[in-house]
Design an enzyme around this catalytic site. Sequence first.
Site, PDB file in Angstrom:
ATOM      1  N   ASP A 146       9.552  -0.662  -1.772  1.00  0.00           N
ATOM      2  CA  ASP A 146       9.976  -1.673  -2.744  1.00  0.00           C
ATOM      3  C   ASP A 146       9.655  -3.039  -2.188  1.00  0.00           C
ATOM      4  OD1 ASP A 146      11.111   0.080  -4.499  1.00  0.00           O
ATOM      5  OD2 ASP A 146      13.078   0.007  -3.538  1.00  0.00           O
ATOM      6  N   ASP A 180      16.464   2.511  -4.084  1.00  0.00           N
ATOM      7  CA  ASP A 180      17.889   2.187  -3.992  1.00  0.00           C
ATOM      8  C   ASP A 180      18.711   2.707  -5.168  1.00  0.00           C
ATOM      9  OD1 ASP A 180      16.772   0.438  -5.777  1.00  0.00           O
ATOM     10  OD2 ASP A 180      17.087  -1.350  -4.544  1.00  0.00           O
ATOM     11  N   ASP A 222      15.845   6.334  -8.620  1.00  0.00           N
ATOM     12  CA  ASP A 222      14.885   6.504  -7.532  1.00  0.00           C
ATOM     13  C   ASP A 222      15.068   7.845  -6.825  1.00  0.00           C
ATOM     14  OD1 ASP A 222      13.741   4.038  -7.910  1.00  0.00           O
ATOM     15  OD2 ASP A 222      15.083   3.016  -6.516  1.00  0.00           O
TER      16      ASP A 222
HETATM   17  P1  ATP Z   1      11.681  -3.713  -6.384  1.00  0.00           P
HETATM   18  O1  ATP Z   1      11.303  -2.479  -7.106  1.00  0.00           O
HETATM   19  O2  ATP Z   1      10.625  -4.258  -5.517  1.00  0.00           O
HETATM   20  O3  ATP Z   1      13.016  -3.687  -5.727  1.00  0.00           O
HETATM   21  P2  ATP Z   1      12.654  -5.171  -8.589  1.00  0.00           P
HETATM   22  O4  ATP Z   1      13.956  -5.626  -8.095  1.00  0.00           O
HETATM   23  O5  ATP Z   1      11.825  -6.124  -9.341  1.00  0.00           O
HETATM   24  O6  ATP Z   1      11.676  -4.789  -7.488  1.00  0.00           O
HETATM   25  P3  ATP Z   1      14.047  -3.536 -10.376  1.00  0.00           P
HETATM   26  O7  ATP Z   1      15.339  -3.745  -9.689  1.00  0.00           O
HETATM   27  O8  ATP Z   1      13.702  -2.234 -10.952  1.00  0.00           O
HETATM   28  O9  ATP Z   1      12.867  -3.851  -9.414  1.00  0.00           O
HETATM   29  O10 ATP Z   1      13.962  -4.650 -11.513  1.00  0.00           O
HETATM   30  C1  ATP Z   1      12.953  -4.664 -12.478  1.00  0.00           C
HETATM   31  C2  ATP Z   1      12.935  -5.965 -13.202  1.00  0.00           C
HETATM   32  O11 ATP Z   1      14.138  -6.107 -13.956  1.00  0.00           O
HETATM   33  C3  ATP Z   1      12.908  -7.162 -12.279  1.00  0.00           C
HETATM   34  O12 ATP Z   1      11.610  -7.563 -11.976  1.00  0.00           O
HETATM   35  C4  ATP Z   1      13.607  -8.232 -13.069  1.00  0.00           C
HETATM   36  O13 ATP Z   1      12.696  -8.900 -13.920  1.00  0.00           O
HETATM   37  C5  ATP Z   1      14.585  -7.449 -13.916  1.00  0.00           C
HETATM   38  N1  ATP Z   1      15.932  -7.480 -13.313  1.00  0.00           N
HETATM   39  C6  ATP Z   1      16.276  -7.212 -12.041  1.00  0.00           C
HETATM   40  N2  ATP Z   1      17.589  -7.313 -11.857  1.00  0.00           N
HETATM   41  C7  ATP Z   1      18.118  -7.638 -13.044  1.00  0.00           C
HETATM   42  C8  ATP Z   1      19.458  -7.849 -13.527  1.00  0.00           C
HETATM   43  N3  ATP Z   1      20.514  -7.754 -12.735  1.00  0.00           N
HETATM   44  N4  ATP Z   1      19.623  -8.168 -14.825  1.00  0.00           N
HETATM   45  C9  ATP Z   1      18.564  -8.253 -15.642  1.00  0.00           C
HETATM   46  N5  ATP Z   1      17.300  -8.070 -15.259  1.00  0.00           N
HETATM   47  C10 ATP Z   1      17.056  -7.752 -13.983  1.00  0.00           C
END
Ligand code: ATP
Length: 892
Positions: free
Chosen positions: A326, A634, A638
């Site tokens: 990630d 996480d 996943d």
């Molecule tokens: P990684 O997979 O590298 O951890 P990430 O945090 O971008 O990246 P996700 O947690 O799946 O992956 O989040 C996907 C997308 O959703 C993010 O890029 C962001 O735009 C949006 N996002 C993340 N957290 C929130 C939240 N708490 N509320 C709303 N949208 C969110």
Amino acid sequence: MKFREMKTQEIENALQTSIKLGLNKDEVTKRQRKHGFNELQEAEKQSALLLFFAQFKDFMVLVLLVATLISGILGEYVDAIAIIAIVFLNGILGFFQERKAEKSLDALKEMSAPQVHVLRDNKWIKIPSKEVVVGDVLKFASGDRIGADLRIIESFSLEIEESALTGESQPAVKTSEPLLFDADGIGDEENKAFMGTMVTRGSGKGIVIATGMDTAMGKIAHLLQTAETMITPLQRRLEQLGKVLIATALVLTVIVVLTGVLQGHDVYTMFLAGVSLAVAAIPEGLPAIVTVALSLGVQRMIKQQAIVRKLPAVETLGCASVICSDKTGTMTQNKMTVTKLWSGGKTWDATGTGYAPEGEFLDGERAVSVQAEKSLLQLLTFGMLCNKADLVRKGDRFTLDGDPTEGAMFVAALKAGLTREQLFEKFTIVKEFPFDSTRKMMSVIIKDEAGKHFVVTKGAPDVLFARCESILWDGKTAPLNKEYQASVHREMEGLASLALRMIAVGYKPLAAGHVVLHEEEAEKNLTFMGLQGMIDPPRPEVKQAIKECREAGIKTVMITGDHVTTAKAIAAQLGILKGKEKVIEGKQLNDLSFEELEEIVEDVAVFARVSPEHKLQIVKALQNKGHIVAMTGDGVNDAPAIKTADIGVAMGITGTDVAKEASSLILVDDNFATIKSAIKEGRNIYENIRKFIRYLLASNVGEILVMFFAMLCALPLPMVPIQILFVNLVTDGLPAMALGLDEPEDDVMKQKPRSPNEGVFARGLGWKIISRGFLIGVSTLIAFYIVYRANPDNLEYAQTVAFATLVLTQLIHVFDCRSERSIFSRNPFGNKYLVGAVLSSLLLMIAVIYYQPLQLIFHTIAIPARDWLLIIGMSSIPTFLLAGSFLARKSK
Ligand code: ATP
């Protein structure tokens, strides 16, 4: 009345607790004292005494003990007692080795013990679930493991997977309402949550109604105690090999004994010598030392912030050829700060760093009052309402409780002078659709003072934007025409190319009396309100770690839900994207067949905008291409990818219990660099195991051969049984263990990953063992022969020299074993444990030769100093031969 039928107030009364304040400290202590900890009783462990006796149940040891007993009865008291003492010493050694292995496995279990969020003294805190008592108020969300049996008092889209109790793998939908019909089983307990089950969706709160053995899980606890003890592939292979080795040692021993008898030696003496030889030559210490090496390695990994949950992973780590990681939080710091905001064509900068709510908003160079900028104020307000994060102040430091993305938006709102308490005076949250990384959005339905309802949504900009039909521009709502669309896209690209992570905010008013039941319905026809862009700086150590992995033949792949431009910008900064490596988006993945993905997967370095489901495909495609894959994750979603990967890696801080449970490795600090350290340690542990296998087996081969050759050459026994047993103590004992503690060679991370199918004796180990064993046998025999020829009447003299030579060759050999190359390729004395172990073995040997009471026991005599020239010379010949052949090969 039963808990299931009660209203919240009634439960509070029944359990003397308060859902507003939680229990207080004194009450908790009282309840803990009365009912004990919230733990399941474990099956009885093998007692220390039993474990000790288990050390002697080995067949050959029993034969030896019986033989000794007979020799005792025949009057050889000294020999008998000495042999028993040595066997006893060996037993103690084995006992401590196994004890240590067991202890460190226990410590591991303790470290990965689950934690819960509990309300105590009006504060939400995180504690180990062991400390929970009846009456505690807990909160939980998607991915959490339930810490005790609860009656649910608040639930938002709550679903819990209860297969551990019911066998039903479909999650059960939960409610907080009292239920009046009778329950038919756990499956009907819709307003209860049970210890050990997993929240797969939504969030909620509950009051603890049972703990420990009183829980539903406690009642079936005995079923869970048959937990498998996992052994690693190498351990399995060694177990099989062990049988072969025992058989070989026995056959050779029988040959030695028969040859001896045929040569006219006394049958009884030959029998005792044979049994001692078998005890010495059978590497019975091997499995225990392997376990110790593994568990010591595991402890070193803990120091480097990596917790190994499944022991086999230690070995697999050394084979990893791809790490899929990630981005957010693992490669970056996950300390997000909103630095740019955009709404209705206007951009603002926000100052300040980290989570301290200090900073201002700038329009160009000019600080602005947020109250005067209506659209900015609204963007921040909604960002705070659709948000579950909280800030905890400790002295003048602020730490975040919750998701960093939300934390950044929360802090941005605080900087504008907004507080949640104030907002909650005006707005009430009626419903919540929690964030999940497949939808990439989160929404709340709020009611304002006038009783009007709104949906407020925040999420990934492209996803949210696709669900908008209008836009807020200059305080007015306008249809989302091409022009507006273009300007939003331009802004998104602009922010992403600055490596900013973006969250978009949208909303929609709801008609009076309109009830929205599902997120699908809530999250459509929205009005686009604006963007908040946040920086999430790369972790400083990651770039170097990625470089080291590259040198070690391990490819790093970034997998992120983030925008493709943001992902690319960060991947380039970290050196992941080099040359012709590709960047692929989740939507492209959807259009590819699995075979097509397999075709290209090795060329891709960044997967952006992916959903957790894609991760599983990526893992499988890479595995089909022959890779050993480490995959991080996480969230609940996943878990399948983590489970399928060869090394499933879960995040210690942000990881959900579900992800952790599926994983074989947990990163305590969520840091990518920790994976690299774990791989390095994994490679080292394996090399160390190879080192002492080499040492042990070569020594054993040497012991057998010296006796065998002596019998073949019609010589007397070069050593008496008790001497052979002493040699065994030196080989199987401390020096071998010290090899398990060796530091890695400086080129461990310069080698290609090892093949998982590699056999125990691969890479020339088998040859090294046999050739070395041969040299040890021959040089010992030569030393024996030289002295024996000169003093044919003094057998004890020659035997003492042979004994000293055999011990010394092994103690020199142990330094050779530290390197795959030669003794001189690293500082031979670099391992202080080994130096200590060798010195103490040397002292013991000298005592056995020169201390008179021991001479009687070990049948030795004080040999003159000049003989040491012969002993040292013969002992070091094998090492010089080896170093010489290494140099010769190198110069070719
Ligand atoms: P990684 O997979 O590298 O951890 P990430 O945090 O971008 O990246 P996700 O947690 O799946 O992956 O989040 C996907 C997308 O959703 C993010 O890029 C962001 O735009 C949006 N996002 C993340 N957290 C929130 C939240 N708490 N509320 C709303 N949208 C969110």
